[in-house]
Design a protein around this motif. Structure first.
Motif, PDB file in Angstrom:
ATOM      1  N   ASN A  59      -3.311  -3.708  -4.031  1.00 24.29           N
ATOM      2  CA  ASN A  59      -3.203  -2.786  -2.909  1.00 24.29           C
ATOM      3  C   ASN A  59      -4.539  -2.060  -2.750  1.00 24.29           C
ATOM      4  OD1 ASN A  59      -3.187  -0.222  -4.497  1.00 24.29           O
ATOM      5  ND2 ASN A  59      -1.281  -1.091  -5.283  1.00 24.29           N
ATOM      6  N   VAL A 117      -4.608   5.067   1.178  1.00 30.33           N
ATOM      7  CA  VAL A 117      -4.610   3.613   1.331  1.00 30.33           C
ATOM      8  C   VAL A 117      -5.218   3.230   2.669  1.00 30.33           C
ATOM      9  CG1 VAL A 117      -2.745   3.037  -0.251  1.00 30.33           C
ATOM     10  CG2 VAL A 117      -2.192   3.686   2.094  1.00 30.33           C
ATOM     11  N   ASN A 170       0.817  -1.213   0.000  1.00 31.73           N
ATOM     12  CA  ASN A 170       0.000   0.000   0.000  1.00 31.73           C
ATOM     13  C   ASN A 170       0.852   1.265   0.000  1.00 31.73           C
ATOM     14  OD1 ASN A 170      -2.425  -1.393   0.021  1.00 31.73           O
ATOM     15  ND2 ASN A 170      -2.532  -1.461   2.255  1.00 31.73           N
TER      16      ASN A 170
END
Lengths: 347, 347, 347, 347
Positions: free
Chosen positions: D260, A254, A131
């Motif tokens: 992700n 994220v 991420n």
């Protein structure tokens, strides 16, 4: 191609993780492991992994001419002397964060490394998380323009043991240091000034050691961006690790990782999974990758992705934050060391 | 049941929104509307809504014995005198935020309202948003335990016109004041101290007026919680309005609203809708609800949900933030007014 | 511009929704309302809305020369005769779905409407839902290429009352008819063949009336696409209304709407809100929009967006599904009517 | 504890994946690998993994008394004879799906295995995926009550090569067979009847081989539940693998995995990542786990989690689907084999 031969100093949890990751990389051999508390248990562990030497004495590893690189996974207070000895012995070094809790010593260690011409990589594992790597890529790629606001949320599922809190160096040096590195990493800019707020809201034991368990730090970056990091030592729902960068052309954010994507809908509620529990689960692949890259840098003589300088910069921000929290005012990163000398704040 | 008879002072965008919402409530009648720039256009607008009186003179409304309640939607500098006159005339009052940009005047207005025994509701519309109401409910219900960290993100899709920036009172008083109220609302606690960071990253015109376009403010609450608000005058992807409260037993977070739930997946990307564009779209239902509740409070003689005190508290926090930003240090809300007098900072 | 004058036949729940929506449209006046069970309650309801005439006799509305358009919201068995009478009287018509449960009668009603040259809009409200409109737009815009697979999920939160089940016409004609229309709407193609599976899994009362409470129907479209619809009379977590269209260049999917975006994270679970409870909550705006558009079509003499033909096509698919379920084999839509005549299946 | 010694027959992509996974399990040794096309490349691959024997002759492995278990990863037509020989030689067997494309032969193979008393595990890897395991757990745990509707979406990012299509056995036996197994796995019930619809919408090459590239199959389960599977050979946005089970007390649904969690918001769109590209990425951990569990079953003499019977049942459903698609009517799984004999459909 010859094998890279590794020695591991400190065979606690993180040392063993690195060892097992190293053993999965073709062309890597672990020659020896040292630990102050080495005994039959560690010997059995080493034997099952074909690691021939187990010792209490880290110098044995440093003096071993067969060893190419040392992983320093022992307690923080041992890092600087070990780095220096290893560097002087011509070993490449992977060292866990922080290098030390004393910037002057950290500087000295880095100087020795530089003179010796060996490689030193610091264990900021989160840079290798899928991420956060993506956040960095998006920012670097220009998709969101110039960064304006960086937001980092970092909360542990539960606080460390009381005896660890005592020696941890405090929330800024022990926990938020990861986030200071993350801030530099995703913003692509140095932090110039911080203002830290903290409180003891979870457990009075933190107060006993002059520490806090909940903290918010705001950041000013060299490129003009502003930032904020929030830390808690106890998020009951699990490990909370999120980053957002907002810029002139957009934002990238994220979220947490989860063990699965299941959503259960009943008459009572819509329920999804809690985040992956803690750093071992969340950063499993990141630990693997930082090790692979370190080995790759050795094999191909490339610069390491997280340098001693990176380690030092995060420590300097952490020190500024600690001082800010104590003094109740914003502190410039550049003034932190001088300020420390003028105050009674123990580093 | 008799009709509630309303007069509206200020027939700009927000005045007209309130008018149309009022007209949807059974038992409400709009008697008159005043606006400095009243003319044929406003008369046509009023006629199509069966509003009989259109005038340039707000005093006509205040003096009209048929009118039960006044909506003050004119420019901020007119609020205090109009509140005082309306209160003395025995009218209930709905006033847009902020009451004023001068705490002393705001205090005076509230004192007059209290003496007159009329109701005064301040237009903090976001308290009536479905998402933020739910955050408040969850916190008040104890589900997440004691609040530890409050995080508010509030970014506009585009900056106001340059001529508005000049008279806006600055980002803290004009824009973040909503978030200061939100902070008090969701935390259920007063703000004691703020530290404000700001920068001009979007448009130099803000600097020309001593203002900033990007700001992060950290908060200390009376109950020990910490908070952070980030504002940007320009989020290119749209209106960004999120709140998160983290506590001892968990957290509650609300995201943006979107025009639909469509997710389009192609060979290039997975794409979803941008947030609802701006406050008119996002808070449409909230505007309706604040008006309905105000009318309900009049009809049933109940206390209003957003009082003059609430308005004043948000202004005091905004003032402290403005001072903090100028002085480069944390400022206690309680010291802001005195500090203002000692400094050259124009309020 | 003159007012559009409306008469409403059938003042049950849906009739009242249409009435209140109509009253919010400038230029619309409701002249009269009829209901078999008209009494003091309905009279009070009408009075509070300034509707002057309340009657038990729907013919009074049809014969009233002041009325421009009739909303038919009475029971399904009355639709065809009312449509025909209203059309012959020159009234435009908005009729709830289905037109009838007998395709031949539906055809006759449409023929009368066409001869009379009046407008007839059918109440497939879901076409006006923000999510489904977006699916249609994305498909029509070519973003996902040629449609290959259409998936519709449609589940009610709880089954209707037993006495309604008896006269409902069965799950395919009563409930899935909305989804058959949705299938045509989003695929932009006619359905050629269906295969229906059903079972009684929720309540044996459905079996008593030859009905099922759970059903999956697969579809073949004229353009080659395949489709599937699943229906349940009882989703305990709430109203479940989702659509996905998958094509040669991608897919578009829409999820449920929720009362707010709150996510509550505790030590036990991550919890979000259940979907909006049922059609009144979910399709509130869609009901408003279908009415506004109907009025707009009258005012500007435009073709209605959901025609009698659309109503008939959905009924023909529903009939084919019913026959398929009974016969245990796929049924072409084109053969359904003939097949019905050859079998003992009651329509 | 002795080592488990493994021989691998078929060293294509999947054989190599199993080999590398096996090498990561302590206590496992790969003794030999056979492949019809063995040569210097395979020898180098084997050497780098300390696999001593490389041969073109699979019988060498079966005759090798040192080998405990055989992984059959060769082409489908070789599975049955190899299973039988290996079983007669007393080897445990892991065999890729399908066992064969001829139910009678599959039955024969299973009979031999049973008589020999060896273990046979079939490579339905998706049962070991974190998402689908969770669906199974939630259903088995009773949280969603009795299953009513099972929905499986399974779409490949791109079609196989034309020469593979020719020998694949068709979409139902080659691709949807995974989903038939998944249906049994998550519903916890046998499939009794299927109705299959298919079309060629992606590439006419499928039609040349009597195959389809897009298919929807509905299922009736023994426990009364209904089901639907949709397959496409080409989802341009990536591998689409989702499952939903709806029941009397709720539902459980799992979505795709992504590389992700990044969400990028710009003035144009809100963009998230495409799903993990294909089965190697998505099922990496599942492949590892099925292998670990197989080894664990050998070491601890436990029943394997995916038996020959499971393999056969999926094949029988696939055969019924194939027949349904050809005959244009629903087909009972129990009648498929007899029906096959009566028809000209080539299996």
């Amino acid at each position: 191609m010859n094998k890279i031969k590794i020695g591991i100093i400190g065979a606690g949890r993180i040392g063993k993780i690195h060892a097992d990751n190293l053993l999965r990389i073709p062309g890597v051999e672990i020659i020896a492991v040292s630990d102050l508390f080495a005994g039959p248990e560690l010997e059995a562990w080493a034997a099952s992994r074909q690691i021939q030497t187990v010792t209490k004495d880290s110098h044995e590893l440093i003096d071993n001419p067969d060893i190419d690189a040392i992983f320093i996974c022992s307690s923080t207070d041992t890092h600087v002397p070990l780095i220096q000895l290893a560097a002087l012995a011509g070993k490449h070094i992977f060292c866990e964060k922080p290098i030390s809790m004393d910037i002057t010593q950290t500087e000295a260690a880095i100087a020795t490394v530089n003179q010796a011409g060996v490689k030193l990589q610091i264990g900021f594992n989160r840079r290798f998380d899928h991420n956060f790597k993506r956040v960095r890529e998006v920012v670097q790629g220009g998709t969101i323009g110039d960064p304006h606001i960086v937001k980092i949320t970092s909360r542990d599922p539960n606080p460390p043991h009381a005896d660890y809190i005592k020696v941890s160096g405090g929330i800024f040096m022990d926990m938020m240091i990861h986030d200071f590195d993350m801030a530099r990493y995703v913003a692509g800019s140095e932090v110039e000034e911080v203002y830290a707020q903290g409180n003891v809201l979870i457990n009075p034991v933190f107060a006993e050691h002059g520490d806090v368990d909940t903290a918010i730090v705001t950041l000013k970056f060299q490129n003009g961006a502003l930032g904020v990091i929030d830390n808690s030592r106890q998020a009951v729902y699990g490990y909370d690790q999120r980053v957002e960068v907002f810029g002139s052309k957009g934002s990238v954010a994220v979220a947490n990782d989860h063990p699965n994507t299941a959503v259960v809908s009943t008459a009572d509620a819509i329920i999804s999974e809690k985040p992956l529990h803690f750093f071992l689960e969340r950063y499993q692949a990141a630990y693997m990758e930082e090790t692979q890259i370190f080995i790759d840098c050795l094999l191909n003589d490339k610069p390491v992705p997280v340098s001693g300088y990176d380690g030092m910069q995060a420590e300097r921000i952490a020190l500024a934050a600690k001082l800010s929290s104590r003094l109740g005012r914003p502190v410039k990163v550049s003034e932190a060391l001088d300020l420390l000398k003028q105050t009674s704040v123990s580093q």
